[in-house]
Design a protein around this motif. Structure first.
Motif, mmCIF file in Angstrom:
data_model
loop_
_atom_site.group_PDB
_atom_site.id
_atom_site.type_symbol
_atom_site.label_atom_id
_atom_site.label_comp_id
_atom_site.label_asym_id
_atom_site.label_seq_id
_atom_site.Cartn_x
_atom_site.Cartn_y
_atom_site.Cartn_z
ATOM 1 N N UNK A 52 -33.499 -65.119 -17.622
ATOM 2 C CA UNK A 52 -33.373 -64.073 -16.605
ATOM 3 C C UNK A 52 -33.223 -64.760 -15.254
ATOM 4 N N UNK A 53 -32.256 -64.302 -14.486
ATOM 5 C CA UNK A 53 -31.883 -64.990 -13.255
ATOM 6 C C UNK A 53 -31.975 -64.047 -12.061
ATOM 7 N N UNK A 54 -32.458 -64.581 -10.946
ATOM 8 C CA UNK A 54 -32.509 -63.835 -9.690
ATOM 9 C C UNK A 54 -31.662 -64.553 -8.645
ATOM 10 N N UNK A 55 -31.222 -63.785 -7.652
ATOM 11 C CA UNK A 55 -30.286 -64.296 -6.657
ATOM 12 C C UNK A 55 -30.788 -63.959 -5.257
ATOM 13 N N UNK A 56 -30.386 -64.773 -4.281
ATOM 14 C CA UNK A 56 -30.769 -64.481 -2.904
ATOM 15 C C UNK A 56 -29.762 -63.536 -2.262
ATOM 16 N N UNK A 57 -29.922 -63.290 -0.990
ATOM 17 C CA UNK A 57 -29.085 -62.314 -0.286
ATOM 18 C C UNK A 57 -27.621 -62.725 -0.211
ATOM 19 N N UNK A 70 -34.563 -68.946 -12.096
ATOM 20 C CA UNK A 70 -34.191 -68.673 -13.492
ATOM 21 C C UNK A 70 -35.409 -68.930 -14.363
ATOM 22 N N UNK A 71 -35.760 -67.925 -15.168
ATOM 23 C CA UNK A 71 -36.909 -68.018 -16.066
ATOM 24 C C UNK A 71 -36.443 -67.914 -17.512
ATOM 25 N N UNK A 72 -37.240 -68.490 -18.418
ATOM 26 C CA UNK A 72 -36.915 -68.480 -19.836
ATOM 27 C C UNK A 72 -38.000 -67.759 -20.624
ATOM 28 N N UNK A 73 -37.561 -67.074 -21.704
ATOM 29 C CA UNK A 73 -38.459 -66.243 -22.503
ATOM 30 C C UNK A 73 -38.282 -66.568 -23.978
ATOM 31 N N UNK A 74 -39.364 -66.325 -24.758
ATOM 32 C CA UNK A 74 -39.359 -66.731 -26.158
ATOM 33 C C UNK A 74 -38.840 -65.623 -27.070
ATOM 34 N N UNK A 75 -38.980 -65.832 -28.371
ATOM 35 C CA UNK A 75 -38.437 -64.912 -29.364
ATOM 36 C C UNK A 75 -39.088 -63.534 -29.279
ATOM 37 N N UNK A 76 -40.351 -63.478 -28.836
ATOM 38 C CA UNK A 76 -41.032 -62.190 -28.696
ATOM 39 C C UNK A 76 -40.763 -61.537 -27.343
ATOM 40 N N UNK A 77 -40.042 -62.220 -26.477
ATOM 41 C CA UNK A 77 -39.767 -61.675 -25.155
ATOM 42 C C UNK A 77 -40.832 -62.008 -24.133
ATOM 43 N N UNK A 78 -41.779 -62.873 -24.515
ATOM 44 C CA UNK A 78 -42.815 -63.310 -23.584
ATOM 45 C C UNK A 78 -42.339 -64.537 -22.811
ATOM 46 N N UNK A 79 -43.052 -64.846 -21.750
ATOM 47 C CA UNK A 79 -42.726 -66.059 -21.001
ATOM 48 C C UNK A 79 -42.706 -67.256 -21.943
ATOM 49 N N UNK A 80 -41.644 -68.014 -21.875
ATOM 50 C CA UNK A 80 -41.515 -69.189 -22.723
ATOM 51 C C UNK A 80 -40.923 -70.329 -21.932
ATOM 52 N N UNK A 81 -40.430 -71.336 -22.641
ATOM 53 C CA UNK A 81 -39.862 -72.501 -21.967
ATOM 54 C C UNK A 81 -38.476 -72.796 -22.513
#
Length: 393
Positions: free
Chosen positions: A271-276, A283-294
C-alpha cells in the motif's frame, strides 16, 4: 510554427503499455492550473494534432519520470519527428541534452507501412549507429493479422529470437488489444501460431485496464487457459488499485486458487501513499492475512521517503519495522540513505546510515558514501565510492 499554434495537454500519469508498438498516451487529464502545482506530463501537438513532444515536470521544474511512467517513457522529454515512412523518438534529459536510455539508445527509429502502422523498430546511438538495447533486442518486427491481432517478433543482431524483456520469457508474441486500443492479451506462440508454455508454465497474460489505461489486474494462464503461477512475479493473478490521479495505491498477489500469495519479489500486498506533488512518501507491506507484514527479501515493513519542500529532490529514504521502529535493510545492510545537493541542486553525495544515524558500509557492496562531481555543463565527470573510513572502493 509559433507557440500559439501548439496545443498542450496535461496528464498526471501515462497509460499502461507492454510493447513499443503501442503509442505513449496520457492518463487522467489535468487542468493546467492543477498540473502546474504537481507532477505531470505535458503532451505538445502541432496545428495538425501531430505529437511533437512529451515531457515530465513538477510544476515548472523538468524532472526525470517517476512511478507514473510506463516502460518506454525513459527520459525527461521525448521529441518526435516523422516522414511518410518513418517515425523517430529522441530522448533528452532534464537539462535539454541528448541522453541515452535502455543502454546506449539515444533514439528509437520506426518504419511505417503504407497504412500508417508501425512495422518495425530499431535503435540508434548518439552517432546514429544501429545498436542492441540493454534488453538484448536489436530490432522489433510487427505483422498485422486478419483477426485484428498483431504478431510481434524480437531479434538480436544475429537474427535469433529474444524475450520480451529480461525475466519475461515470452518470445514470439500474439498481441490482442481491446476496443480502446489497449493491450488485453499476450500469447507466447510458435511459428504455427500454437501456444508455447515457458519454463514457468505460462503461455498467456490476460491484462485488464480501465478507460484511463490504468493496469487494474492480470492473469497468467497456461496452454489450457487455466490459471498458472508464472513469469517474473511467479503469481497467477495480480490486482492493482489506483487513486484519483492514476497512482497505484495498492497491489495484491494471488495464486491459482484465488488465495493471497507472496510474489517471487517478496511482496504479498503493498500500500502506497503520496505527497501533495505526487511523489511516493510511504510504502507498507502486508501479509497473507492482510496484517502488517514485511517485504520477505528486504525484511522491512515500511519505506519512508522525505522530499524537499518543493517536491523536486529526495532528502532521505528510510526503513522501519511493523512497529515503526528503525531497521536495517536485510540485503543491503543500512537503515537510511541521505542525499546532499549543491547550490545548483545537483546531487553531490549519498550517505548510507545505520539505525543510529552513523555511516555504515553496505553489506552488498561495502559502500558507505557515493560522491559526484560535475563539469560546467552539469554532466557527471567523476563518481567516487567510499567506505565508512573514507577509503575509495
Amino acid at each position: 510554427m509559433s507557440k500559439a499554434e501548439e496545443q498542450v495537454f496535461y496528464y498526471s500519469t501515462l497509460k499502461f503499455v507492454e510493447t513499443p508498438l503501442s503509442y505513449i498516451e496520457g492518463s487522467v487529464p489535468l487542468r493546467k492550473e492543477v498540473a502546474l502545482s504537481r507532477n505531470h506530463y505535458r503532451f505538445v501537438f502541432d496545428e495538425f494534432y501531430q505529437l511533437k513532444s512529451i515531457a515530465f515536470y513538477n510544476g515548472e521544474t523538468p524532472r526525470k519520470p517517476n512511478h507514473t511512467a510506463n516502460l518506454f517513457m525513459l527520459s525527461h522529454q521525448i521529441k518526435f519527428s516523422y516522414t511518410d515512412s518513418t517515425e523517430h523518438m529522441f530522448f533528452f534529459d532534464s537539462e535539454g541534452k541528448v541522453t541515452a536510455v535502455l543502454g546506449n539508445c539515444s533514439s528509437f527509429s520506426y518504419t511505417i507501412d503504407e497504412r500508417g502502422y508501425r512495422k518495425s523498430l530499431h535503435f540508434l546511438d548518439q552517432d546514429e549507429n544501429r545498436i542492441t538495447n540493454s534488453w538484448g533486442i536489436y530490432q522489433y518486427q510487427w505483422s498485422y493479422q486478419e483477426d485484428g491481432s498483431v504478431i510481434e517478433e524480437r531479434q538480436d543482431q544475429a537474427g535469433e529470437s529474444v524475450a520480451i524483456r529480461p525475466g519475461f520469457e515470452f518470445y514470439r508474441l500474439k498481441l490482442n488489444f481491446n476496443h480502446l486500443g489497449q493491450i488485453a492479451r499476450m500469447q507466447n506462440i510458435d511459428e504455427n501460431g500454437e501456444l508455447i508454455e515457458n519454463s514457468s508454465g505460462a503461455s498467456q497474460d490476460v491484462i485488464y485496464t480501465n478507460h484511463e489505461g490504468n493496469f487494474l489486474s492480470w492473469k497468467v494462464l497456461n496452454n489450457s487457459s487455466d490459471l498458472e503461477k508464472g513469469n517474473g512475479p511467479n503469481v497467477a493473478l495480480g490486482r492493482q488499485f489506483f487513486n484519483e490521479f492514476g497512482y497505484e495505491r495498492q497491489l495484491i498477489h494471488f495464486d491459482e486458487n484465488g488465495s493471497r500469495i507472496y510474489s517471487a519479489y517478496g511482496i504479498c500486498e503493498s500500500r502506497t501513499e503520496f505527497d501533495e506533488f505526487g511523489n511516493i512518501s510511504e510504502r507498507r507491506f502486508y501479509d497473507i492475512e492482510g496484517n502488517r507484514g514485511v517485504h520477505l527479501e528486504a525484511d522491512y515493513h515500511l519505506l519512508k521517503i522525505e522530499w524537499s519542500k518543493d517536491g523536486n529532490r529526495r532528502i532521505s529514504l528510510s526503513y522501519f519495522t511493523v512497529k515503526d521502529q528503525a531497521v536495517l535493510h536485510n540485503s543491503r545492510g543500512y537503515h537510511q540513505v541521505k542525499y546532499k545537493y549543491s547550490s545548483q541542486n545537483k546531487l553531490i553525495r549519498m550517505s548510507y546510515l545505520n539505525d543510529k544515524g552513523v555511516l555504515i558500509n553496505r553489506i552488498d557492496n561495502g559502500v558507505a558514501m557515493i560522491e559526484f562531481e560535475y563539469d560546467s555543463n552539469g554532466k557527471v565527470i567523476t563518481t567516487k565510492k567510499l567506505n565508512k573510513d573514507g577509503k575509495e572502493i
